[in-house]
Design an enzyme around this catalytic site. Sequence first.
Site, PDB file in Angstrom:
ATOM      1  N   HIS A   1       0.835  -1.205   0.000  1.00 47.44           N
ATOM      2  CA  HIS A   1       0.000   0.000   0.000  1.00 47.44           C
ATOM      3  C   HIS A   1       0.875   1.262   0.000  1.00 47.44           C
ATOM      4  CE1 HIS A   1      -3.684   2.328   1.162  1.00 47.44           C
ATOM      5  NE2 HIS A   1      -2.772   3.130   1.674  1.00 47.44           N
ATOM      6  N   GLU A   2       1.772   1.344   0.976  1.00 46.41           N
ATOM      7  CA  GLU A   2       2.621   2.540   1.063  1.00 46.41           C
ATOM      8  C   GLU A   2       3.555   2.610  -0.148  1.00 46.41           C
ATOM      9  OE1 GLU A   2       1.589   4.640   3.175  1.00 46.41           O
ATOM     10  OE2 GLU A   2       0.396   3.244   4.374  1.00 46.41           O
TER      11      GLU A   2
ATOM     12  N   HIS B   1       1.796   4.457  -2.785  1.00 47.59           N
ATOM     13  CA  HIS B   1       1.883   5.906  -2.536  1.00 47.59           C
ATOM     14  C   HIS B   1       3.263   6.420  -2.954  1.00 47.59           C
ATOM     15  CE1 HIS B   1      -1.858   6.792  -0.456  1.00 47.59           C
ATOM     16  NE2 HIS B   1      -1.661   5.902   0.490  1.00 47.59           N
TER      17      HIS B   1
ATOM     18  N   GLU C   1      -4.615   7.876  -2.951  1.00 47.77           N
ATOM     19  CA  GLU C   1      -5.099   6.613  -2.393  1.00 47.77           C
ATOM     20  C   GLU C   1      -5.396   5.604  -3.503  1.00 47.77           C
ATOM     21  OE1 GLU C   1      -4.790   6.178   0.708  1.00 47.77           O
ATOM     22  OE2 GLU C   1      -6.005   4.430   1.201  1.00 47.77           O
TER      23      GLU C   1
HETATM   24 CO    CO Z   1      -3.141   5.256   1.951  1.00 42.65          CO
END
Ligand code: CO
Length: 507
Positions: A271-272, A275, A301
């Site tokens: 997830h990160e 980003h 996101e």
């Molecule tokens: Co996030």
Amino acid sequence: MSVTPIELYHNYVKSMTKVADIGAASALMSWDQEILMPHGAATRRASQMATLAEIKHTLFLTKVKDAIDAILDSKAQEQLSEREAANIRLSIRDLNLATKLPIEFVAQQAQLASEAQFAWEQARKENKFEIFLPLLEKMFQSKKREADYYGYEDSPYDALLDTYEPGMKVGTVIKLFEKLKPELLSILKSVDEANKSGKTPIDHFIHQHVSSENQWNFTLKILNDMGFDSNYGRQDISTHPFTTSFGMEDVRITTRLDEKDISNALYSSIHEGGHALYEQGLPKDQYGLPLGEACSLSIHESQSRLWENNVGRSLDFISHYFPEFQNLFPDKLNKIEPKQLFSALNTIKPSLIRTSADEVTYHFHIMLRFELEKDILENKLQVKDLPEAWNFKMKEYLNQDVPGDNYGCLQDIHWSIGAIGYFPTYSLGSLYAAQFFACACKEMPNLADEIRKGNFVNLKSWLNDRIHRYGRNYFSEDLCERVTGEKLNIRYFIDYIRAKVNNVYEI
Ligand code: CO
């Protein structure tokens, strides 16, 4: 001798760079606060960061404003390139917003946020909403004032939402959620029926003990495979994973390690990492300028969720890494097929905590928060009645009984720090992710094969080329239309999640 448009623009860039440098210093301090800072430094650090925030705000409202006024006065704007003019246009938007808030108000709100966050932490520790209540009431009052300063047509929610999601209207969010709700309820109904007929996937094997060191190395390998460039970033450990950046050349992410549940570290890192790829993919020559910044929170996101869910929780991805999972788990996943691991990592189960919710029920956590904060801002609900309203909706949407406010309205940090109007961006992120991924799959018919081989090069370049390089040039919905040919459409998410659930539950 008059100053040329190029010189005026350079002057603007120079001032913006200074503002960004101060911002980077303060981001580094707050990264350090989460990762390394000794506990005793908290108070001093807060005041150091307040000083930087004040310097940054003042620089922006003086130096940058002067530079822009000079450009406007000499009509130099017309002679700038398209990208230069876009930066000026967006900085004018930012200046307009920044000047609407009196400086005493900004300072008061910062102070309130730090007090409210402290009260929230205490309230959580003791599981007592009353400790948080007076500060939360003040925070909602303060946010109403903020909305008044900005101005709005229909709902104060619009003014606050716009600060996280430029151009997005509360009416649009309501319509999206209205369409989403029945679709998700119908998916939950099928899951329920599948469970009743004994089709619940087995998942005991994912709770085997895996050492922190092995998990850590696995996450680094995956980040590297995704294209995360460790020359320009690094991963560390924190309780609540996050991404921050001090410019495109230094992007920091964190992950969390839980030796009893590998999916924590795995999906936090992916997830990160999503980003981080966005931050590393922003144009380096636009450092400090709007075109060097991410489009919005929802588009940010969308990048993390695309990698985490559409890619990382796909059967193709899990099949590729299956041998490595086997090496990690003590029982070598004896008698377990990749499909079973995929199902275990995609189980749908209503629960009380947002951050550990599955891809379907997650949106109900967001709708609940959105509806409550909107009702409070529109004076339809009093802050003191929040726990009751929260628990009522939790029962209605996910049939969950809230055993204490720790598991209810005290679980998120957001309201305590004044991040009101922020939650919808999480749901929007998933919706955009599904639409972008569907478009990528259509344009690159071999994408699924590539993912099954652990080859993410084309996907990363596609995201760089279609999304990252534009910075803040477009509003989210316009960017989405540019990339996919249509505005945000929940159909893509529904089709994606329906197909996945059918596969997991063999419906
Ligand atoms: Co996030």
